[in-house]
Scaffold this active site. Structure first.
Site, PDB file in Angstrom:
ATOM      1  CD  GLU A   1      -1.420  -0.176   3.608  1.00  0.00           C
ATOM      2  OE1 GLU A   1      -1.957   0.909   3.842  1.00  0.00           O
ATOM      3  OE2 GLU A   1      -1.689  -1.236   4.205  1.00  0.00           O
ATOM      4  CB  CYS A  48      -2.559  -4.764   6.332  1.00  0.00           C
ATOM      5  SG  CYS A  48      -1.997  -3.184   6.940  1.00  0.00           S
ATOM      6  CG  HIS A  60      -2.989  -6.744  10.379  1.00  0.00           C
ATOM      7  ND1 HIS A  60      -1.812  -6.433   9.769  1.00  0.00           N
ATOM      8  CD2 HIS A  60      -3.574  -5.557  10.704  1.00  0.00           C
ATOM      9  CE1 HIS A  60      -1.682  -5.112   9.695  1.00  0.00           C
ATOM     10  NE2 HIS A  60      -2.744  -4.565  10.264  1.00  0.00           N
TER      11      HIS A  60
HETATM   12  P1  HMG Z   1      -2.928   7.193  20.937  1.00  0.00           P
HETATM   13  O1  HMG Z   1      -4.168   7.964  21.083  1.00  0.00           O
HETATM   14  O2  HMG Z   1      -1.661   7.958  20.808  1.00  0.00           O
HETATM   15  O3  HMG Z   1      -2.699   6.195  22.119  1.00  0.00           O
HETATM   16  O4  HMG Z   1      -3.099   6.297  19.635  1.00  0.00           O
HETATM   17  P2  HMG Z   1      -3.646   5.842  23.376  1.00  0.00           P
HETATM   18  O5  HMG Z   1      -3.753   7.040  24.257  1.00  0.00           O
HETATM   19  O6  HMG Z   1      -4.919   5.177  22.914  1.00  0.00           O
HETATM   20  O7  HMG Z   1      -2.712   4.780  24.103  1.00  0.00           O
HETATM   21  C1  HMG Z   1      -2.434   3.563  23.493  1.00  0.00           C
HETATM   22  C2  HMG Z   1      -2.502   2.484  24.567  1.00  0.00           C
HETATM   23  O8  HMG Z   1      -1.472   2.737  25.522  1.00  0.00           O
HETATM   24  C3  HMG Z   1      -3.827   2.480  25.359  1.00  0.00           C
HETATM   25  O9  HMG Z   1      -4.100   1.129  25.658  1.00  0.00           O
HETATM   26  C4  HMG Z   1      -3.461   3.244  26.629  1.00  0.00           C
HETATM   27  O10 HMG Z   1      -4.277   2.912  27.743  1.00  0.00           O
HETATM   28  C5  HMG Z   1      -2.038   2.756  26.822  1.00  0.00           C
HETATM   29  P3  HMG Z   1      -5.636   0.582  25.650  1.00  0.00           P
HETATM   30  O11 HMG Z   1      -6.349   1.369  26.665  1.00  0.00           O
HETATM   31  O12 HMG Z   1      -6.170   0.852  24.237  1.00  0.00           O
HETATM   32  O13 HMG Z   1      -5.504  -0.868  25.913  1.00  0.00           O
HETATM   33  N1  HMG Z   1      -1.207   3.654  27.642  1.00  0.00           N
HETATM   34  C6  HMG Z   1      -0.381   3.228  28.605  1.00  0.00           C
HETATM   35  N2  HMG Z   1      -0.107   1.984  29.077  1.00  0.00           N
HETATM   36  C7  HMG Z   1       0.801   1.873  30.085  1.00  0.00           C
HETATM   37  N3  HMG Z   1       1.435   2.944  30.636  1.00  0.00           N
HETATM   38  C8  HMG Z   1       1.183   4.192  30.191  1.00  0.00           C
HETATM   39  C9  HMG Z   1       0.229   4.373  29.133  1.00  0.00           C
HETATM   40  N4  HMG Z   1      -0.230   5.459  28.461  1.00  0.00           N
HETATM   41  C10 HMG Z   1      -1.120   4.996  27.550  1.00  0.00           C
HETATM   42  N5  HMG Z   1       1.808   5.235  30.739  1.00  0.00           N
HETATM   43  C11 HMG Z   1      -3.551   4.553  18.091  1.00  0.00           C
HETATM   44  C12 HMG Z   1      -3.151   4.887  19.526  1.00  0.00           C
HETATM   45  C13 HMG Z   1      -3.505   3.065  17.903  1.00  0.00           C
HETATM   46  C14 HMG Z   1      -4.989   5.048  17.856  1.00  0.00           C
HETATM   47  C15 HMG Z   1      -2.580   5.271  17.109  1.00  0.00           C
HETATM   48  O14 HMG Z   1      -1.281   4.772  17.281  1.00  0.00           O
HETATM   49  C16 HMG Z   1      -2.977   5.136  15.643  1.00  0.00           C
HETATM   50  O15 HMG Z   1      -3.781   5.912  15.133  1.00  0.00           O
HETATM   51  N6  HMG Z   1      -2.385   4.132  14.933  1.00  0.00           N
HETATM   52  C17 HMG Z   1      -2.657   3.919  13.503  1.00  0.00           C
HETATM   53  C18 HMG Z   1      -3.936   3.168  13.271  1.00  0.00           C
HETATM   54  C19 HMG Z   1      -3.833   1.725  13.727  1.00  0.00           C
HETATM   55  O16 HMG Z   1      -2.769   1.155  13.871  1.00  0.00           O
HETATM   56  N7  HMG Z   1      -5.014   1.087  13.922  1.00  0.00           N
HETATM   57  C20 HMG Z   1      -5.055  -0.316  14.275  1.00  0.00           C
HETATM   58  C21 HMG Z   1      -6.259  -1.026  13.676  1.00  0.00           C
HETATM   59  S1  HMG Z   1      -6.402  -0.728  11.929  1.00  0.00           S
HETATM   60  C22 HMG Z   1      -5.179  -1.750  11.219  1.00  0.00           C
HETATM   61  O17 HMG Z   1      -4.630  -2.592  11.868  1.00  0.00           O
HETATM   62  C23 HMG Z   1      -4.863  -1.507   9.781  1.00  0.00           C
HETATM   63  C24 HMG Z   1      -3.533  -0.842   9.505  1.00  0.00           C
HETATM   64  O18 HMG Z   1      -2.475  -1.769   9.694  1.00  0.00           O
HETATM   65  C25 HMG Z   1      -3.531  -0.273   8.092  1.00  0.00           C
HETATM   66  C26 HMG Z   1      -3.869  -1.213   6.942  1.00  0.00           C
HETATM   67  O19 HMG Z   1      -4.642  -2.128   7.015  1.00  0.00           O
HETATM   68  O20 HMG Z   1      -3.357  -0.898   5.893  1.00  0.00           O
HETATM   69  C27 HMG Z   1      -3.264   0.320  10.437  1.00  0.00           C
END
Ligand code: HMG
Length: 447
Positions: A83, A120, A244
């Protein structure tokens, strides 16, 4: 029916590394544990200035061909899934074939080449295409080269920036495979979604939180569809479940959901009921909101139970080993997870032959696919031959300002940073050399 599946695999990692807890977190003012514990990542692989999707794909493919003693005549098909393509017409597979032809006797003139796009999940779709081509008897005894390759970069400052990565996986799909045989049964979950997309732009527009919900919904649908053809799943049926893996924290959520689904109406649910009650059933609730709140409470309890933790530690956690150190490689990600699982079996000296994997692929936009794979006799030799640990150890550890520079180099619209010096020295590999007269990208092999 003659078995068809993955006969050989090779991995190529981007040669730079971004350290998330020590380099990225301080710049963002974040607790390092957000990355190591929350997302589950320590580093991302990054491409050096002379690397791109073509070099990584061609380098992985060359290693695979050398190791398997293949010549171009043995390959009837080259499919690249990506991609990160830079051309709307000319497929990456033609560039890769050109690179390979510059170092081998013979050519790929009579090989069918293509490019697969569906975020992906495209890598798994390309494996499907190869499988179907062989099953249809159109391969004339030749194998298919399937390559997944991405520079998974996000715009600077996007929340996705923490989940970047760069790498390629080359897989040979053939009859009587040595690594895994693919099941005919498959399940799909597919819907028109706008959670992650790149409408004529290099970096994705992402609704991160929604993308996670969409991932889980499509996975559930794919699981139900798979069960409709293969029968209800049994927990002990699968030795490993590679998913994935955009980041390990996502797989933690998906695994819990899959476990809840699989144990419903089974003795496992009954045994757990003594401690945490039975799973909530929607008809028992007044409205959807109350039902969903009850499900969340049940899931919170479920993940602390010994049977769940035991299953997760044995079946899912071992698939995340490489992902923690490389980040999201988009189309390669589930194929890296499979390799992690097989490496875990080597570490445990597990025989594994005849055991089954449940492989769960996903692509935004969105589609999940689930199928089974049976581990074949030659798997250990094929996996032991990989030098991925050495590659990861050799990566150049970027400082923050170096990271900013190299991110600019890879941003197509920025001329800025084009003069950045390489951080590593190419050695026996294909490198990007510039642009030709029609704005095509050019490559050469460096001895
Ligand atoms: P964010 O808002 O920066 O992070 O974005 P957050 O605040 O949600 O924190 C992440 C996790 O860390 C959370 O865990 C927090 O609690 C934890 P959860 O509650 O979800 O279990 N956390 C901590 N843990 C321990 N100690 C701490 C601490 N602070 C926070 N101090 C987000 C996270 C994934 C949204 C961002 O990175 C993003 O937008 N990523 C890109 C999109 C993505 O990967 N999506 C996944 C599903 S889609 C997919 O897999 C397809 C893809 O591969 C593309 C394709 O298919 O081509 C992406």
């Amino acid at each position: 029916m003659t078995p068809v599946g993955i006969d050989a695999v090779e991995i190529w990692s981007g040669k730079l590394k971004l350290d998330l807890p020590n380099t990225f977190a301080p710049e963002k003012g974040d607790d390092p544990a957000k990355y190591t514990k929350g997302l589950g990542l320590t580093d991302s692989s990054f491409p050096d200035v002379y690397e791109d999707i073509v070099t990584m794909a061609a380098n992985a493919a060359k290693r695979l061909m050398d190791r398997e003693g293949l010549t171009p005549a043995d390959v009837g098909r080259i499919d690249v899934a990506t991609e990160s393509a830079f051309d709307h017409s000319k497929p990456v597979s033609t560039y890769v074939a050109g690179c390979l032809e510059s170092v081998y006797d013979g050519d790929f003139t009579h090989a069918n080449k293509g490019e697969r796009k569906f975020a992906c999940v495209a890598g798994t779709q390309a494996i499907d295409d190869a499988y179907n081509w062989i099953r249809a008897g159109r391969n004339r005894g030749r194998a298919a080269l399937v390559i997944t390759t991405d520079t998974a970069l996000y715009a600077r400052g996007d929340p996705g920036e923490a989940t970047q990565g760069a790498g390629a996986v080359a897989m040979l799909v053939d009859e009587d495979p040595s690594i895994v045989e693919l099941s005919t049964a498959q399940g799909y979950g597919s819907k028109d979604e706008t959670d992650f997309l790149k409408p004529n732009q290099q970096f994705p527009s992402v609704d991160g939180k929604r993308s996670m919900q969409v991932y889980l919904s499509r996975m559930r649908e794919a699981l139900e569809d798979y069960e409709s053809v293969a029968g209800d799943l049994e927990l002990t049926e699968f030795r490993y479940a590679p998913f994935h893996t955009p980041f390990p924290g996502m797989v933690r959520k998906a695994a819990l959901l899959a476990y809840r689904h699989v144990i419903r109406d089974t003795d496992h649910e009954t045994a757990l009921a003594e401690d945490i009650g039975r799973q909530p059933r929607e008809p028992d609730f007044e409205d959807r909101e109350a039902y969903e709140a009850a499900i969340r409470d049940y899931m919170d309890e479920l993940k602390t139970t010994e049977p769940y933790q035991h299953w997760y530690d044995d079946t899912v956690e071992p698939t995340l080993g490489l992902s923690r150190s490389v980040g999201n490689w988009y189309t390669s990600s589930v194929h890296v997870a499979r390799v992690s699982a097989l490496r875990d079996a080597i570490a445990r000296d597990d025989a594994l032959v005849g055991d089954t994997l449940l492989v769960a692929s996903y692509g935004s936009g969105a589609q999940a696919e689930i199928h089974a794979e049976t581990v074949c006799e030659g798997w250990r030799t094929g996996i032991e031959a990989l030098d991925i640990d050495a590659q990861l150890d050799a990566r150049y550890d970027l400082s923050w300002s170096e990271y900013e520079d190299v991110h600019d180099v890879h941003e197509y619209d920025k001329d800025l940073g084009r003069d950045v010096e390489a951080f590593t020295v190419p050695d026996g590999e294909f490198v990007f050399t510039g642009w030709g007269r029609m704005n095509e990208r050019t490559y050469e092999y460096v001895e």
